[in-house]
Write a protein that holds these residues in place. Structure first.
Motif, PDB file in Angstrom:
ATOM      1  N   ALA A  24      11.774  20.680  -1.375  1.00 37.67           N
ATOM      2  CA  ALA A  24      11.634  19.628  -0.126  1.00 37.67           C
ATOM      3  C   ALA A  24      11.219  18.403  -0.612  1.00 37.67           C
ATOM      4  CB  ALA A  24      10.606  20.255   0.747  1.00 37.67           C
ATOM      5  N   GLY A  25      11.679  17.375  -0.355  1.00 31.57           N
ATOM      6  CA  GLY A  25      11.024  16.132  -0.555  1.00 31.57           C
ATOM      7  C   GLY A  25       9.889  15.849   0.757  1.00 31.57           C
ATOM      8  N   PRO A  26       9.544  14.492   0.545  1.00 34.82           N
ATOM      9  CA  PRO A  26       8.583  14.021   1.539  1.00 34.82           C
ATOM     10  C   PRO A  26       9.136  14.120   3.280  1.00 34.82           C
ATOM     11  CG  PRO A  26       9.554  12.116   0.559  1.00 34.82           C
ATOM     12  CD  PRO A  26      10.089  13.161  -0.019  1.00 34.82           C
ATOM     13  N   ALA A  27       8.101  14.474   3.869  1.00 34.07           N
ATOM     14  CA  ALA A  27       8.437  14.631   5.422  1.00 34.07           C
ATOM     15  C   ALA A  27       8.718  13.139   5.872  1.00 34.07           C
ATOM     16  CB  ALA A  27       7.561  15.364   6.185  1.00 34.07           C
ATOM     17  N   VAL A  40       1.539  -4.643   8.429  1.00 33.15           N
ATOM     18  CA  VAL A  40       0.659  -4.324   9.559  1.00 33.15           C
ATOM     19  C   VAL A  40       0.469  -3.372  10.334  1.00 33.15           C
ATOM     20  CG1 VAL A  40      -0.153  -5.491  11.985  1.00 33.15           C
ATOM     21  CG2 VAL A  40       0.701  -6.978  10.045  1.00 33.15           C
ATOM     22  N   GLU A  41       1.541  -2.537  10.633  1.00 37.49           N
ATOM     23  CA  GLU A  41       1.584  -1.242  11.234  1.00 37.49           C
ATOM     24  C   GLU A  41       2.682  -0.308  10.301  1.00 37.49           C
ATOM     25  OE1 GLU A  41       4.821  -2.547  14.851  1.00 37.49           O
ATOM     26  OE2 GLU A  41       2.876  -2.827  14.753  1.00 37.49           O
ATOM     27  N   VAL A  42       2.536   1.021  10.784  1.00 38.44           N
ATOM     28  CA  VAL A  42       3.410   2.026  10.241  1.00 38.44           C
ATOM     29  C   VAL A  42       4.547   2.008  10.802  1.00 38.44           C
ATOM     30  CG1 VAL A  42       3.672   4.749   9.894  1.00 38.44           C
ATOM     31  CG2 VAL A  42       1.201   3.637   9.896  1.00 38.44           C
ATOM     32  N   PRO A  43       5.783   1.898  10.008  1.00 35.90           N
ATOM     33  CA  PRO A  43       7.032   1.683  10.445  1.00 35.90           C
ATOM     34  C   PRO A  43       7.492   3.194  11.198  1.00 35.90           C
ATOM     35  CG  PRO A  43       7.086   1.903   8.033  1.00 35.90           C
ATOM     36  CD  PRO A  43       5.840   1.869   8.503  1.00 35.90           C
ATOM     37  N   GLN A  44       8.399   2.841  12.410  1.00 37.05           N
ATOM     38  CA  GLN A  44       8.996   3.909  13.059  1.00 37.05           C
ATOM     39  C   GLN A  44      10.504   4.240  12.172  1.00 37.05           C
ATOM     40  OE1 GLN A  44       9.723   3.179  17.255  1.00 37.05           O
ATOM     41  NE2 GLN A  44      10.573   5.242  17.321  1.00 37.05           N
ATOM     42  N   LEU A  45      10.592   5.492  11.842  1.00 35.05           N
ATOM     43  CA  LEU A  45      11.838   5.899  11.115  1.00 35.05           C
ATOM     44  C   LEU A  45      12.324   7.077  11.782  1.00 35.05           C
ATOM     45  CD1 LEU A  45      10.075   6.480   7.391  1.00 35.05           C
ATOM     46  CD2 LEU A  45      11.023   4.274   8.346  1.00 35.05           C
ATOM     47  N   ARG A  46      13.765   7.169  11.604  1.00 39.19           N
ATOM     48  CA  ARG A  46      14.579   8.275  12.016  1.00 39.19           C
ATOM     49  C   ARG A  46      15.616   8.313  10.870  1.00 39.19           C
ATOM     50  NH1 ARG A  46      18.603   5.734  16.841  1.00 39.19           N
ATOM     51  NH2 ARG A  46      20.018   4.611  15.394  1.00 39.19           N
ATOM     52  N   ARG A  47      16.361   9.462  10.844  1.00 39.94           N
ATOM     53  CA  ARG A  47      17.143  10.049  10.041  1.00 39.94           C
ATOM     54  C   ARG A  47      17.127   9.794   8.596  1.00 39.94           C
ATOM     55  NH1 ARG A  47      22.384   7.255  13.114  1.00 39.94           N
ATOM     56  NH2 ARG A  47      22.309   8.562  15.096  1.00 39.94           N
ATOM     57  N   VAL A  48      15.799  10.576   8.459  1.00 47.17           N
ATOM     58  CA  VAL A  48      15.367  10.512   6.972  1.00 47.17           C
ATOM     59  C   VAL A  48      15.929  11.642   6.334  1.00 47.17           C
ATOM     60  CG1 VAL A  48      13.159  10.831   5.455  1.00 47.17           C
ATOM     61  CG2 VAL A  48      12.925   9.575   7.729  1.00 47.17           C
ATOM     62  N   GLN A  49      16.561  11.314   5.141  1.00 42.13           N
ATOM     63  CA  GLN A  49      17.187  12.207   4.069  1.00 42.13           C
ATOM     64  C   GLN A  49      16.696  12.020   2.598  1.00 42.13           C
ATOM     65  OE1 GLN A  49      21.276  10.854   4.979  1.00 42.13           O
ATOM     66  NE2 GLN A  49      21.309  11.971   7.023  1.00 42.13           N
ATOM     67  N   ALA A  61      15.808  10.695  -3.795  1.00 43.78           N
ATOM     68  CA  ALA A  61      16.270   9.513  -3.309  1.00 43.78           C
ATOM     69  C   ALA A  61      16.415   9.668  -1.907  1.00 43.78           C
ATOM     70  CB  ALA A  61      17.873   9.442  -3.799  1.00 43.78           C
ATOM     71  N   CYS A  62      15.813   8.821  -1.104  1.00 49.40           N
ATOM     72  CA  CYS A  62      15.677   8.812   0.566  1.00 49.40           C
ATOM     73  C   CYS A  62      16.141   7.689   0.980  1.00 49.40           C
ATOM     74  CB  CYS A  62      14.183   8.572   0.501  1.00 49.40           C
ATOM     75  SG  CYS A  62      13.453  10.019   0.173  1.00 49.40           S
ATOM     76  N   MET A  79      13.439   5.045  -3.552  1.00 52.48           N
ATOM     77  CA  MET A  79      13.021   6.194  -4.259  1.00 52.48           C
ATOM     78  C   MET A  79      11.656   6.445  -4.404  1.00 52.48           C
ATOM     79  SD  MET A  79      15.885   6.897  -5.862  1.00 52.48           S
ATOM     80  CE  MET A  79      15.735   7.802  -7.412  1.00 52.48           C
ATOM     81  N   VAL A  80      11.069   7.974  -4.431  1.00 51.89           N
ATOM     82  CA  VAL A  80       9.826   8.398  -4.328  1.00 51.89           C
ATOM     83  C   VAL A  80       9.765   9.450  -5.255  1.00 51.89           C
ATOM     84  CG1 VAL A  80       9.590   8.013  -1.461  1.00 51.89           C
ATOM     85  CG2 VAL A  80      10.263  10.159  -2.443  1.00 51.89           C
ATOM     86  N   ALA A  81       8.530   9.558  -5.561  1.00 52.69           N
ATOM     87  CA  ALA A  81       8.180  10.661  -6.702  1.00 52.69           C
ATOM     88  C   ALA A  81       6.892  11.385  -6.244  1.00 52.69           C
ATOM     89  CB  ALA A  81       7.911  10.098  -8.145  1.00 52.69           C
ATOM     90  N   GLN A  82       7.072  12.759  -6.675  1.00 56.33           N
ATOM     91  CA  GLN A  82       5.704  13.330  -6.450  1.00 56.33           C
ATOM     92  C   GLN A  82       4.651  13.117  -7.570  1.00 56.33           C
ATOM     93  OE1 GLN A  82       6.705  17.601  -6.646  1.00 56.33           O
ATOM     94  NE2 GLN A  82       5.212  18.042  -5.056  1.00 56.33           N
ATOM     95  N   ALA A  83       3.501  12.737  -6.888  1.00 59.14           N
ATOM     96  CA  ALA A  83       2.465  12.238  -7.544  1.00 59.14           C
ATOM     97  C   ALA A  83       1.088  13.402  -7.314  1.00 59.14           C
ATOM     98  CB  ALA A  83       1.817  10.932  -7.180  1.00 59.14           C
ATOM     99  N   GLY A  84       0.937  14.179  -8.177  1.00 58.47           N
ATOM    100  CA  GLY A  84      -0.004  15.287  -7.855  1.00 58.47           C
ATOM    101  C   GLY A  84       0.329  16.192  -6.578  1.00 58.47           C
ATOM    102  N   ALA A  85      -0.506  16.089  -5.670  1.00 60.10           N
ATOM    103  CA  ALA A  85      -0.276  16.846  -4.263  1.00 60.10           C
ATOM    104  C   ALA A  85       0.459  15.883  -3.163  1.00 60.10           C
ATOM    105  CB  ALA A  85      -1.502  17.246  -3.748  1.00 60.10           C
ATOM    106  N   GLY A  86       0.563  14.664  -3.611  1.00 56.79           N
ATOM    107  CA  GLY A  86       0.943  13.675  -2.736  1.00 56.79           C
ATOM    108  C   GLY A  86       2.578  13.031  -3.231  1.00 56.79           C
ATOM    109  N   TRP A  87       2.527  11.692  -2.640  1.00 56.83           N
ATOM    110  CA  TRP A  87       4.044  11.030  -3.073  1.00 56.83           C
ATOM    111  C   TRP A  87       3.592   9.723  -3.317  1.00 56.83           C
ATOM    112  CZ3 TRP A  87       7.875  14.109  -3.224  1.00 56.83           C
ATOM    113  CH2 TRP A  87       8.026  15.512  -2.325  1.00 56.83           C
ATOM    114  N   GLU A  88       4.475   8.925  -4.021  1.00 57.65           N
ATOM    115  CA  GLU A  88       4.510   7.402  -4.371  1.00 57.65           C
ATOM    116  C   GLU A  88       5.924   7.056  -4.494  1.00 57.65           C
ATOM    117  OE1 GLU A  88       4.416   7.216  -9.196  1.00 57.65           O
ATOM    118  OE2 GLU A  88       2.553   7.571  -8.097  1.00 57.65           O
TER     119      GLU A  88
END
Length: 108
Positions: A24-27, A40-49, A61-62, A79-88
């Motif tokens: 599983a990738g990042p939620a 300034v604020e957290v973006p609103q996302l949809r259709r994350v794959q 690849a997201c 692109m994201v990578a697993q970094a320990g228990a989190g993501w970067e």
């Protein structure tokens, strides 16, 4: 090889964050939190794959849609990578507003 990965991503539908043959990738909330850094604020996302890249072992690849201030949904990718228990984030993508303003220079 990454061209094949992007072709596979484009063929996906729905909001899945798990590749059939990968972990599983990042939620969506995790990806939004990563994208919120220096904003300034957290973006609103949809259709994350997010599709696992087996050759890399810890990268996904997201593709996702981000809502702009005007209410338009803009397709973006990162692109994201697993970094320990989190993501970067491996790369810093444009925001939806920047992508709309730049007339095609932001990677989508």
């Amino acid at each position: 090889m990454r061209g094949l990965v992007w072709a596979a991503i484009l063929g996906l539908a729905g909001c899945a964050t798990v590749a059939p043959d990968g972990p599983a990738g990042p939620a969506a909330a995790d990806l939004a939190a990563l994208l919120a850094v220096n904003r300034v604020e957290v973006p609103q996302l949809r259709r994350v794959q997010c599709v696992f890249i087996a050759e890399e072992g810890s990268e996904w690849a997201c593709r996702y849609e981000e809502r702009s201030r005007e209410g338009f949904w803009v397709g973006l990718s990162t692109m994201v990578a697993q970094a320990g228990a989190g993501w970067e984030l491996i790369d810093r993508p444009c925001s939806a507003d920047a992508a709309l303003a730049d007339r095609g220079r932001c990677r989508r």
